[in-house]
Design a protein around this motif. Structure first.
Motif, PDB file in Angstrom:
ATOM      1  N   GLU A 110       0.788  -1.289   0.229  1.00  0.00           N
ATOM      2  CA  GLU A 110       0.129  -0.124  -0.020  1.00  0.00           C
ATOM      3  C   GLU A 110       0.829   1.323   0.100  1.00  0.00           C
ATOM      4  O   GLU A 110       1.920   1.255   0.522  1.00  0.00           O
ATOM      5  CB  GLU A 110      -0.863   0.245   1.165  1.00  0.00           C
ATOM      6  CG  GLU A 110      -1.774   1.205   1.501  1.00  0.00           C
ATOM      7  CD  GLU A 110      -3.265   1.102   2.309  1.00  0.00           C
ATOM      8  OE1 GLU A 110      -3.626   2.150   2.524  1.00  0.00           O
ATOM      9  OE2 GLU A 110      -3.157  -0.032   2.726  1.00  0.00           O
ATOM     10  N   SER A 166      -2.869  -3.380  -3.019  1.00  0.00           N
ATOM     11  CA  SER A 166      -3.065  -4.449  -3.777  1.00  0.00           C
ATOM     12  C   SER A 166      -2.650  -5.656  -2.841  1.00  0.00           C
ATOM     13  O   SER A 166      -1.829  -5.821  -2.045  1.00  0.00           O
ATOM     14  CB  SER A 166      -2.145  -4.430  -5.018  1.00  0.00           C
ATOM     15  OG  SER A 166      -2.697  -5.595  -5.949  1.00  0.00           O
ATOM     16  N   PRO A 207      -6.765  -5.505  -6.368  1.00  0.00           N
ATOM     17  CA  PRO A 207      -6.352  -3.972  -5.859  1.00  0.00           C
ATOM     18  C   PRO A 207      -7.612  -3.287  -5.273  1.00  0.00           C
ATOM     19  O   PRO A 207      -8.807  -3.425  -5.272  1.00  0.00           O
ATOM     20  CB  PRO A 207      -6.244  -3.563  -7.271  1.00  0.00           C
ATOM     21  CG  PRO A 207      -7.197  -4.238  -8.425  1.00  0.00           C
ATOM     22  CD  PRO A 207      -7.306  -5.671  -7.602  1.00  0.00           C
TER      23      PRO A 207
END
Length: 420
Positions: A341, A362, A380
């Motif tokens: 992230e 993701s 995602p």
């Protein structure tokens, strides 16, 4: 954003302004900061406590450097909590955060206790508390993560290439005791170990939509691996290495966190019902461009390295309550999980009261049974949020985020501490 989520957000902000008070015994506590840089920043900041004084027609507290050897300062934030996220729906309860020093502020990192109790529209009850405490001069770091939940969750097949329509809702009780202590061996570097205990019991069919346990991925996985369908216990010990150079564990502006923990669970150890091993990696870093803009990066790896873990103990998205914004907890689960992230954090007002964030994340998960490997598919997520400065001394924010994922997944998240 649906109407009920907007309403929950407004109620939460109103409740916060009514509930938050300055945390010291004095009516006008002096604000103490440990570095000239932070002293200059805080002199121009206004938090919710300052707003309370301003509403009452009182002057704001002066900002002063701490006296040599000062410690035992405690900064409390306590507020009603009304929010919503995919795994719970609307929730209501109370949340709190206490930041404090157990030694000289110049040589000891800030410590924090956070926790709360909530009930949800889905009939869930969630009680939890987390502690991250540095003793004087950072000689020891004690980390606790304890939870009690009478809850439910939509369950799915393993891996990130699964269909949202294949969910089966199950109810269960969850008890977690993760207790760890680290000893400093050099500045910023600590080693230690702990005890890990996880119980999922009274697993049964849930409610709404497809809630028949006979149709669930949980049942097929549990029966295939010889676990008790009614519930499973995991108990074991951990060994870890922690490297932490962050300037503030609650809301860092610079530095690194790297934590690697190896956990081994044993069949028959204080009620444990399976022998398996797990490797967990957590790496974070923060880069500040100026006093109003910074970027934070986060990587997690959660890998079953040996044995067979019970279904609810397998690595899953959102298990820590902070990762995977945009998805419900447990939406993706499997033997190995990697997560990344990046988040932009900016200040909207020059006094620091209001802020904004934008994030991308993701997740990829493997499943040996289907043959899915890491990076074969991904989940995602993206979103944005707003921040209100609750306490400028500890840098604690009220955090409201809205996130989106694939297949129409989305959620609203409210907390009183940054995701990472």
């Amino acid at each position: 954003m649906r109407y009920r989520q907007i309403r929950a957000f407004v109620f939460a902000l109103v409740g916060l302004v009514l509930a938050v008070r300055p945390s010291h015994a004095q009516d006008h506590p002096e604000v103490e900061e440990t570095t000239p840089e932070r002293l200059a920043v805080v002199k121009h900041q206004i938090d919710v406590g300052d707003l309370w004084h301003m509403v009452r027609g009182q002057e704001l507290a002066p900002v002063v450097p701490p006296p040599p050897g000062s410690h035992d300062k405690r900064y409390l934030v306590f507020t009603p909590s009304i929010g919503s996220k995919p795994s719970t729906g609307l929730t209501a309860g109370v949340s709190g955060n206490v930041a404090f020093f157990r030694g000289d502020q110049e040589t000891t990192h800030i410590s924090t206790i956070s926790g709360g109790a909530r009930i949800s529209q889905k009939g869930q009850f969630m009680l939890g508390a987390r502690l991250g405490m540095f003793t004087s001069d950072d000689r020891w770091f004690v980390q606790l993560d304890n939870r009690l939940q009478l809850t439910s969750q939509n369950t799915y097949d393993l891996g990130t290439d699964t269909l949202a329509s294949d969910d089966v809702n199950l109810k269960y009780n969850y008890y977690r005791l993760f207790e760890t202590a680290y000893r400093r061996i050099r500045p910023g570097l600590l080693v230690g170990g702990g005890l890990n205990y996880s119980i999922h019991n009274d697993v049964r069919s849930g409610s709404g939509g497809n809630s028949n346990i006979d149709d669930s991925a949980y049942l097929s996985y549990t029966q295939k691996n010889g676990f008790d369908v009614d519930g499973q216990n995991s108990a074991g010990i951990s060994f870890g290495v922690l490297y932490d150079t962050r300037d503030n564990a609650i809301n860092a502006s610079k530095g690194w966190l790297a934590n690697v923990v190896y956990r081994t669970y044993f069949d028959g150890f204080i009620g444990g019902q399976a022998t398996w091993q797990n490797l967990n990696m957590d790496v974070r870093t923060y880069h500040t461009f100026n006093s109003r803009n910074k970027v934070a990066f986060w990587f997690q790896g959660n890998l079953v390295t040996g044995g067979v873990a019970p279904y609810f103990d397998l690595p899953e998205i959102g298990a820590d309550g902070r990762s995977g914004r945009g998805y419900a907890e447990g939406r993706y689960r499997g033997e190995q999980l990697l997560y990344g992230e990046v988040e932009y954090r900016g200040t909207l007002t020059s006094n620091g009261l209001l802020g904004v964030v934008a994030f991308l994340n993701s997740t990829t998960i493997s499943d040996s049974e289907s043959g899915e490997k890491l990076f074969d598919s991904a989940a995602p997520g993206a979103g944005f949020g707003f921040r209100i400065l609750l306490n400028k001394r500890s840098r604690t924010n009220l955090c409201t985020d809205y996130g989106w994922g694939k297949d129409g997944s989305h959620g609203f998240y409210l907390s009183i501490q940054e995701a990472f």
